[in-house]
Motif scaffolding. Structure first.
Motif, PDB file in Angstrom:
ATOM      1  N   LEU A   1       0.887  -0.990  -0.109  1.00  0.00           N
ATOM      2  CA  LEU A   1       0.149   0.144  -0.121  1.00  0.00           C
ATOM      3  C   LEU A   1       0.466   0.983  -0.140  1.00  0.00           C
ATOM      4  O   LEU A   1       0.323   2.405  -0.995  1.00  0.00           O
ATOM      5  N   ALA A   2       1.704   1.497   0.756  1.00  0.00           N
ATOM      6  CA  ALA A   2       2.856   2.693   0.288  1.00  0.00           C
ATOM      7  C   ALA A   2       3.748   2.848  -0.436  1.00  0.00           C
ATOM      8  O   ALA A   2       3.443   4.064  -1.324  1.00  0.00           O
ATOM      9  N   GLU A   3       3.775   1.147  -1.780  1.00  0.00           N
ATOM     10  CA  GLU A   3       4.124   2.327  -2.538  1.00  0.00           C
ATOM     11  C   GLU A   3       3.140   2.458  -3.534  1.00  0.00           C
ATOM     12  O   GLU A   3       3.544   3.317  -4.321  1.00  0.00           O
ATOM     13  N   VAL A   4       1.999   1.723  -3.419  1.00  0.00           N
ATOM     14  CA  VAL A   4       1.400   2.627  -4.897  1.00  0.00           C
ATOM     15  C   VAL A   4       0.844   3.357  -4.194  1.00  0.00           C
ATOM     16  O   VAL A   4       0.590   4.895  -4.845  1.00  0.00           O
ATOM     17  N   CYS A   5       0.746   4.606  -3.442  1.00  0.00           N
ATOM     18  CA  CYS A   5       0.149   6.092  -2.652  1.00  0.00           C
ATOM     19  C   CYS A   5       1.934   6.614  -3.218  1.00  0.00           C
ATOM     20  O   CYS A   5       1.891   7.312  -3.487  1.00  0.00           O
ATOM     21  N   ASN A   6       2.864   6.369  -2.989  1.00  0.00           N
ATOM     22  CA  ASN A   6       4.038   6.724  -3.488  1.00  0.00           C
ATOM     23  C   ASN A   6       3.635   7.307  -5.239  1.00  0.00           C
ATOM     24  O   ASN A   6       3.854   7.995  -4.969  1.00  0.00           O
ATOM     25  N   ARG A   7       3.221   6.331  -5.496  1.00  0.00           N
ATOM     26  CA  ARG A   7       2.897   6.656  -7.199  1.00  0.00           C
ATOM     27  C   ARG A   7       1.731   7.706  -7.687  1.00  0.00           C
ATOM     28  O   ARG A   7       1.438   8.062  -8.251  1.00  0.00           O
ATOM     29  N   GLN A   8       0.622   7.495  -6.681  1.00  0.00           N
ATOM     30  CA  GLN A   8      -0.590   7.596  -6.968  1.00  0.00           C
ATOM     31  C   GLN A   8      -1.039   9.093  -6.764  1.00  0.00           C
ATOM     32  O   GLN A   8      -1.192   9.726  -6.969  1.00  0.00           O
ATOM     33  N   TYR A   9       0.250   9.598  -5.278  1.00  0.00           N
ATOM     34  CA  TYR A   9      -0.697  10.558  -4.527  1.00  0.00           C
ATOM     35  C   TYR A   9       0.450  11.926  -4.646  1.00  0.00           C
ATOM     36  O   TYR A   9       1.380  12.240  -5.113  1.00  0.00           O
ATOM     37  N   PRO A  10       0.135  13.467  -5.128  1.00  0.00           N
ATOM     38  CA  PRO A  10       0.649  14.451  -5.006  1.00  0.00           C
ATOM     39  C   PRO A  10       1.814  14.324  -4.197  1.00  0.00           C
ATOM     40  O   PRO A  10       1.530  13.710  -3.128  1.00  0.00           O
ATOM     41  N   THR A  11       2.630  15.241  -4.028  1.00  0.00           N
ATOM     42  CA  THR A  11       3.969  15.638  -3.414  1.00  0.00           C
ATOM     43  C   THR A  11       3.292  15.991  -1.500  1.00  0.00           C
ATOM     44  O   THR A  11       3.746  15.030  -0.563  1.00  0.00           O
TER      45      THR A  11
END
Length: 535
Positions: free
Chosen positions: A127-137
């Motif tokens: 989940l943390a990796e997917v959030c890293n791809r999807q959310y702005p900085t």
């Protein structure tokens, strides 16, 4: 969007990127690292467990055994000292009447863990990796900080639990701060067990769960709870004669059972099995076996929690401080000063719980209780460290050595814990535990909203995206859980009886709700963006 920083959000027909196999069922791919390295992204996955082949079998015990491990590591979060303390307080304050709340919270937890496992299996990312791809900085960094707060809060409960257990086992000779230092040291040692094989590490966690089951099971057999009352409390949703104290305890059970960082942990642990994500049949099979394994693991954790609730419900429900003081005096306990000479209802925590068991059922009950707490604290602090590693690596895309990662994640969580241990007395930690439960309750939206959003998107999950029933029921569950936990926060703040603290809490609540709205807006934008990319 974040896609401008990490490369195109939708990578098609890309079999490999940075050495990580992409998934034909998912339109997202692993991040482009600024430095190409040969070291695996996470040391936990240096070894992958192979899955045996079976021909035309609907169910295989050999396959189930191969998939067994991640669910039991995940289930340890349901058995940490914070949960044990919530259990014993539930029994002491409400008897058997809130067992159905514990059952319901465990079932909700299982459904949420199912979503976490499916995300990891289908996408090959946690989940943390997917959030890293999807959310702005900015939202991504804020989200990471919120999850780190939850991990720190949980870790403090776990390490303090170990320190309390060591204090009880040493008859007070090991002070709280020394117990914390011992726990830090042995956690470092145990975490490197995965160098000797992933299955050996999982077996060690299985051993610690067995120790808990035997320890708390011994107390259960010793106390002999009323079985009809126990079954009634478990399956009949009632609470006759309950007031604000019992209601607050019911909310506390939900807050203690469902932990935000455990969603991130489980989505990462399932990556340790060899699953060909390009093969839809293998992905479907992995989802099935992981769900079965998680169900078994949470059933075991539920039984252990029931042992603790039932022991304190049977032996100490409606007991007064005076009664306990007299019993401790009669048995020569050195801890009679813990229980004032008044007729107030007994207040217990992990430490006092062990003491009253010793007063009523002998020294063996106290020491066996302490061994169970030690196993609970040690196992949960290890999985908490893994959670910290996965979250930090995923959100920040860090590629550090094994020792550097463990040292940093341990230090972040341990520093405040050590300060508490130095300046707090072992006999007065109940208030801190309540505060930490509130802290973790407030972080729930930052795990539940992303996991439901990402597992519902066909652009990410494709054929394995949540159906309409799962979307609606999952949304309802998240709203209910968040509402319950917000109520818990309100009750806790109002009990402080300080105007200054009310004002501070109000200001923090505005900022907190603003961030929840920001996260929700981001997830809605992601859904619209990814859906539009498919047309």
């Amino acid at each position: 969007m974040k896609a401008e920083q990490d490369g195109d959000l939708l990578e098609e027909d890309s079999p490999q990127e940075n050495g990580v196999q992409t998934n034909q069922y998912s339109s997202i791919s692993p991040p482009a690292s600024p430095v190409v390295e040969d070291e695996p992204f996470s040391t936990y996955f240096e070894e992958k467990v192979p899955i045996p082949e079976s021909v035309n079998q609907a169910f295989s015990f050999r396959k189930l055994w191969a998939f067994t491990g991640p669910g039991f590591l995940m289930s340890i979060a349901y058995l940490d000292p914070g949960n044990i303390e919530s259990d014993l307080q539930s029994g002491a304050k409400a008897g058997f009447k809130l067992l159905w709340v514990l059952l319901g919270a465990t079932i909700i937890g299982l459904l949420l863990q199912r979503l976490a496992a499916r995300l990891g299996v289908v996408t090959g990312m946690h989940l943390a990796e997917v959030c890293n791809r999807q959310y702005p900085t900015v939202p991504r960094i804020l989200l990471w900080l919120m999850v780190e707060l939850a991990i720190i809060g949980s870790d403090m409960q776990e390490v303090i639990g170990c320190a309390i257990a060591l204090n009880l086992l040493s008859v007070g000779r090991i002070p709280l701060w020394a117990g914390v230092l011992i726990t830090i040291t042995d956690t470092f040692v145990f975490l490197f067990l995965d160098k000797y094989g992933l299955r050996k590490l999982e077996a060690f966690f299985g051993f610690l769960i067995t120790v808990m089951a035997v320890s708390f099971g011994y107390e259960y057999v010793l106390v002999k709870p009323d079985q009809p009352q126990l079954l009634k409390g478990m399956f009949v949703p009632y609470c006759s004669g309950c007031g604000p104290v019992q209601l607050e305890q019911a909310v506390g059970i939900v807050g203690a059972v469902i932990m935000p960082h455990n969603i991130y942990l489980h989505s990462a642990l399932v990556k340790s099995r060899e699953v060909d994500r390009k093969n839809k049949k293998e992905v479907k099979e992995a989802n099935k076996y992981f769900f079965i394994e998680s169900t078994i693991a949470l059933f075991v954790s539920f039984l252990i929690n029931v042992f603790v609730v039932a022991v304190f419900a049977q032996a100490f429900y409606n007991k007064t401080n005076m009664q306990v003081n007299e019993e401790c005096n009669a048995t020569g306990s050195p801890h009679t000063d813990l229980f004032p000479l008044n007729n107030d209802t007994l207040e217990v925590d992990i430490y006092k719980g062990g003491v009253v068991l010793g007063c009523f059922f002998g020294p063996a009950a106290l020491y066996i209780w302490a061994i169970g707490i030690l196993a609970a604290g040690q196992s949960s602090t290890m999985t908490g460290t893994y959670s910290g590693q996965f979250v930090m690596e995923g959100f920040l895309n860090l590629r550090w050595s094994r020792f550097a990662r463990v040292l940093l994640t341990r230090s972040i969580a341990i520093t405040p814990t050590l300060l508490v241990a130095i300046f707090q007395d072992v006999q007065h930690l109940t208030g801190m535990n309540d505060f930490l439960n509130v802290l973790q309750s407030m972080q729930l939206p930052f795990a539940l909203i992303p996991i439901l959003t990402f597992t519902s998107l066909k652009s990410i999950m494709n054929d394995f995206a949540n159906g309409l029933v799962w979307k609606i029921s999952g949304g309802v569950v998240i709203l209910v859980v968040c509402a319950i936990n917000m109520y818990f926060v309100v009750v806790y703040v109002t009990s402080l009886n300080s105007v200054a603290l009310y004002v501070i809490a109000a200001l923090l609540s505005v900022a907190y709700l603003g961030f929840v709205v920001l996260e929700w807006d981001c997830t809605l934008y992601i859904q619209i963006y990814l859906i539009s990319c498919n047309f």
